[in-house]
Motif scaffolding. Structure first.
Motif, PDB file in Angstrom:
ATOM      1  N   UNK A 181      87.476  67.652  52.761  1.00 22.66           N
ATOM      2  CA  UNK A 181      87.597  68.337  54.061  1.00 22.66           C
ATOM      3  C   UNK A 181      88.971  69.585  53.588  1.00 22.66           C
ATOM      4  N   UNK A 182      89.625  69.298  52.679  1.00 26.07           N
ATOM      5  CA  UNK A 182      90.541  70.266  52.298  1.00 26.07           C
ATOM      6  C   UNK A 182      90.057  71.491  51.493  1.00 26.07           C
ATOM      7  N   UNK A 183      89.152  71.165  50.695  1.00 28.27           N
ATOM      8  CA  UNK A 183      88.291  72.327  50.126  1.00 28.27           C
ATOM      9  C   UNK A 183      87.572  73.148  51.181  1.00 28.27           C
ATOM     10  N   UNK A 184      86.985  72.515  52.019  1.00 30.83           N
ATOM     11  CA  UNK A 184      86.131  73.226  53.177  1.00 30.83           C
ATOM     12  C   UNK A 184      87.248  73.951  53.875  1.00 30.83           C
ATOM     13  N   UNK A 185      88.350  73.647  54.243  1.00 30.82           N
ATOM     14  CA  UNK A 185      89.094  74.272  55.198  1.00 30.82           C
ATOM     15  C   UNK A 185      89.774  75.465  54.482  1.00 30.82           C
ATOM     16  N   UNK A 186      89.880  75.403  52.869  1.00 36.13           N
ATOM     17  CA  UNK A 186      90.407  76.628  52.471  1.00 36.13           C
ATOM     18  C   UNK A 186      89.584  77.516  52.489  1.00 36.13           C
ATOM     19  N   UNK A 187      88.208  77.369  52.135  1.00 33.34           N
ATOM     20  CA  UNK A 187      87.321  78.149  52.269  1.00 33.34           C
ATOM     21  C   UNK A 187      86.982  79.104  53.486  1.00 33.34           C
ATOM     22  N   UNK A 188      86.812  78.030  54.643  1.00 30.49           N
ATOM     23  CA  UNK A 188      86.572  78.732  55.784  1.00 30.49           C
ATOM     24  C   UNK A 188      87.663  79.297  56.468  1.00 30.49           C
ATOM     25  N   UNK A 189      88.681  78.498  56.761  1.00 28.11           N
ATOM     26  CA  UNK A 189      89.788  79.016  57.726  1.00 28.11           C
ATOM     27  C   UNK A 189      90.863  79.789  56.775  1.00 28.11           C
ATOM     28  N   UNK A 190      91.032  79.529  55.517  1.00 28.05           N
ATOM     29  CA  UNK A 190      91.998  80.269  54.663  1.00 28.05           C
ATOM     30  C   UNK A 190      91.585  81.288  54.191  1.00 28.05           C
ATOM     31  N   UNK A 191      90.058  81.556  53.981  1.00 29.68           N
ATOM     32  CA  UNK A 191      89.796  83.059  53.460  1.00 29.68           C
ATOM     33  C   UNK A 191      88.772  83.600  54.248  1.00 29.68           C
ATOM     34  N   UNK A 192      87.617  83.015  54.631  1.00 28.94           N
ATOM     35  CA  UNK A 192      86.326  83.684  55.366  1.00 28.94           C
ATOM     36  C   UNK A 192      86.781  84.206  56.512  1.00 28.94           C
ATOM     37  N   UNK A 193      87.454  83.184  57.418  1.00 28.23           N
ATOM     38  CA  UNK A 193      87.853  83.869  58.843  1.00 28.23           C
ATOM     39  C   UNK A 193      88.903  85.078  59.067  1.00 28.23           C
ATOM     40  N   UNK A 194      89.917  84.850  58.070  1.00 30.22           N
ATOM     41  CA  UNK A 194      90.644  85.939  58.017  1.00 30.22           C
ATOM     42  C   UNK A 194      90.185  87.257  57.446  1.00 30.22           C
ATOM     43  N   UNK A 195      89.238  87.156  56.444  1.00 33.37           N
ATOM     44  CA  UNK A 195      88.639  88.229  55.854  1.00 33.37           C
ATOM     45  C   UNK A 195      87.586  88.977  56.783  1.00 33.37           C
ATOM     46  N   UNK A 196      86.985  88.239  57.429  1.00 28.31           N
ATOM     47  CA  UNK A 196      85.845  88.641  58.590  1.00 28.31           C
ATOM     48  C   UNK A 196      86.660  89.391  59.630  1.00 28.31           C
ATOM     49  N   UNK A 197      87.944  88.701  60.134  1.00 27.26           N
ATOM     50  CA  UNK A 197      88.568  89.492  61.324  1.00 27.26           C
ATOM     51  C   UNK A 197      89.182  90.841  60.498  1.00 27.26           C
ATOM     52  N   UNK A 198      89.768  90.814  59.382  1.00 25.42           N
ATOM     53  CA  UNK A 198      90.316  92.043  58.912  1.00 25.42           C
ATOM     54  C   UNK A 198      89.132  93.126  58.769  1.00 25.42           C
TER      55      UNK A 198
END
Length: 83
Positions: free
Chosen positions: A51-68
């Motif tokens: 779950x931690x790996x999924x969290x890093x990919x989704x909430x730590x990287x993907x969502x902020x990049x898409x918002x930016x």
């Protein structure tokens, strides 16, 4: 509950509060990424590395990049419409 888990819970609470109280979209995207990484560390502390790996990919990287990227697109379109 261990001391590490308690520290992680406090870090998540602080990062979540900072994300909610931030009004600037750019800073909010960045603080959301920090919150995602803090949640990943929390999941790791509680023994859920998958779950931690999924969290890093989704909430730590993907969502902020898409918002930016969305913010950059909006600002570019606003500049073009003003000209």
């Amino acid at each position: 509950m261990t001391a590490l888990q308690t520290v992680c819970l406090i870090a998540v609470a602080v990062a979540g509060t900072a994300t909610v109280l931030t009004r600037d979209p750019l800073r909010q995207a960045l603080s959301s990424g920090v919150l995602g990484v803090a949640l990943a560390v929390l999941f790791l502390a509680f023994g859920a590395p998958d779950v931690a790996l999924s969290q890093i990919v989704v909430a730590g990287v993907a969502v902020p990049v898409m918002v930016l990227l969305a913010l950059a697109k909006i600002r570019t379109d606003d500049r073009r419409s003003e000209e």
